[in-house]
Design an enzyme around this catalytic site. Structure first.
Site, short mmCIF file in Angstrom:
data_model
loop_
_atom_site.label_atom_id
_atom_site.label_comp_id
_atom_site.label_asym_id
_atom_site.label_seq_id
_atom_site.Cartn_x
_atom_site.Cartn_y
_atom_site.Cartn_z
N LYS A 1 38.87 16.67 -4.26
CA LYS A 1 39.81 17.31 -3.39
C LYS A 1 41.35 16.77 -3.79
O LYS A 1 42.23 18.02 -3.99
CB LYS A 1 39.74 16.74 -2.05
CG LYS A 1 40.55 16.93 -0.96
CD LYS A 1 40.81 18.24 -0.47
CE LYS A 1 41.65 18.56 0.66
NZ LYS A 1 42.92 17.67 0.66
N GLY B 1 33.66 14.28 4.58
CA GLY B 1 33.73 14.09 2.97
C GLY B 1 33.81 12.90 2.24
O GLY B 1 33.26 12.69 1.28
N HIS B 2 34.52 11.88 3.12
CA HIS B 2 34.36 10.61 2.59
C HIS B 2 32.99 10.04 2.61
O HIS B 2 32.72 9.21 1.92
CB HIS B 2 35.38 9.85 3.90
CG HIS B 2 36.72 10.09 3.64
ND1 HIS B 2 37.44 10.78 4.95
CD2 HIS B 2 37.47 9.76 2.70
CE1 HIS B 2 38.59 10.68 4.75
NE2 HIS B 2 38.96 10.23 3.40
#
Ligand code: PAF
Length: 285
Positions: A154, A40-41
């Site tokens: 998120k 995700g990062h």
């Protein structure tokens, strides 16, 4: 073989780096993180790369955003592995300052927030959290003077808080949101997922499933309160301790009652065992 991305820890050095690339006419992108990086990062880094010539990733586990009973001490600190991962994408620099660099002795200022930071969602359960986030993000944006900074959807309430903060404090950096990355079963990627036992990890997918089912029902014309109530009950039935699961206006986080109050976002936080998970999805066809 990947070339290792350089790591610096001093604000002066960060400023020199940014100045040199600015003079060369380059656009600077910033991706603030607390490390323990996952795919995700890396997708945030890729999003920054699409709109900037140089991408700086900050890695700093910010003590100011953890409450007294939260996981600051055990939050995963994996700098070497993080640098390795960043060397496989197209990050140009890692800024990993010490706590003393960010909060030197005598530090006495914090950002006070209203608006989306007081939406009665995360702030109800983590009353000092957003002030800690806003203080460190203000500092990082001032330190880097980036053209653009990317934050994940998120942490949806956080994203709105940071957008509001940048607008209200006339911070010139453009704030971009990037979509949540999910595991194959729907669980939103998070550094905290490693706290889940194998059995909890299996059940954790129910959070996303409950949000998706509530969104489906709302789009089918069901009453919003009934749809979110059923989702909360489903999660409680799956062993979650639900802090909130609510439908809100996606831009203001104001409570909503019908699709006409939209665009609508469903936001949730729930604890499974000792792990608090948060997630959110858009209610859209
Ligand atoms: O989302 C995070 O990882 C953190 O809250 C942030 C924005 C890096 C501030 O510490």
């Amino acid at each position: 073989m990947n070339v290792q991305v350089p790591v610096i820890g001093a604000i002066d050095e960060l400023r020199r780096y940014v100045r040199a690339h600015r003079v060369a006419g380059e656009r600077i992108g910033l991706v603030p993180t607390m490390g323990a990086l996952h795919a995700g990062h890396l997708s945030l880094v890729e999003a920054a790369r699409r709109v900037a010539d140089r991408v700086i990733v900050t890695i700093f586990v910010n003590p100011a955003q953890f409450g007294p009973n939260e996981d600051f001490a055990r939050y995963p600190r994996t700098l070497a592995a993080d640098v390795e991962k960043l060397s496989s994408v197209v990050a140009d620099l890692v800024f990993a300052p010490s706590v003393e660099e960010i909060y030197p002795p005598g530090f006495a200022t914090k950002v006070v927030l209203d608006g989306p930071a007081r939406a009665d969602l995360e702030d109800r359960f983590r009353p000092t959290h957003f002030s800690g986030v806003a203080t460190v993000v203000t500092k990082l944006l001032n330190q880097a003077q980036a053209d653009v900074a990317v934050f994940g959807e998120k942490d949806y309430q956080q994203l709105l808080v940071i957008k509001r903060l940048a607008r209200d404090l006339d911070i010139a950096t453009e704030i971009l949101g990037a979509p949540t990355l999910r595991e194959a079963d729907g669980l939103a990627m998070s550094s905290r997922n490693i706290y889940l036992s194998p059995e909890e990890r299996e059940r954790a997918k129910e959070l996303c499933a409950a949000l998706r089912e509530a969104a489906r029902r709302i789009l089918n014309g069901d009453d919003m309160g009934a749809a979110t109530g059923a989702a909360r009950a489903a999660l409680a039935g799956a062993g979650f301790d639900v802090d909130y699961l609510e439908a809100r206006n996606a831009e203001t986080l104001a409570p909503v009652e019908t699709l006409d109050d939209g665009p609508i976002r469903l936001l949730a936080a729930a604890t499974l065992g000792a792990t608090r998970l948060i997630d959110n999805i858009a209610v859209e066809p």
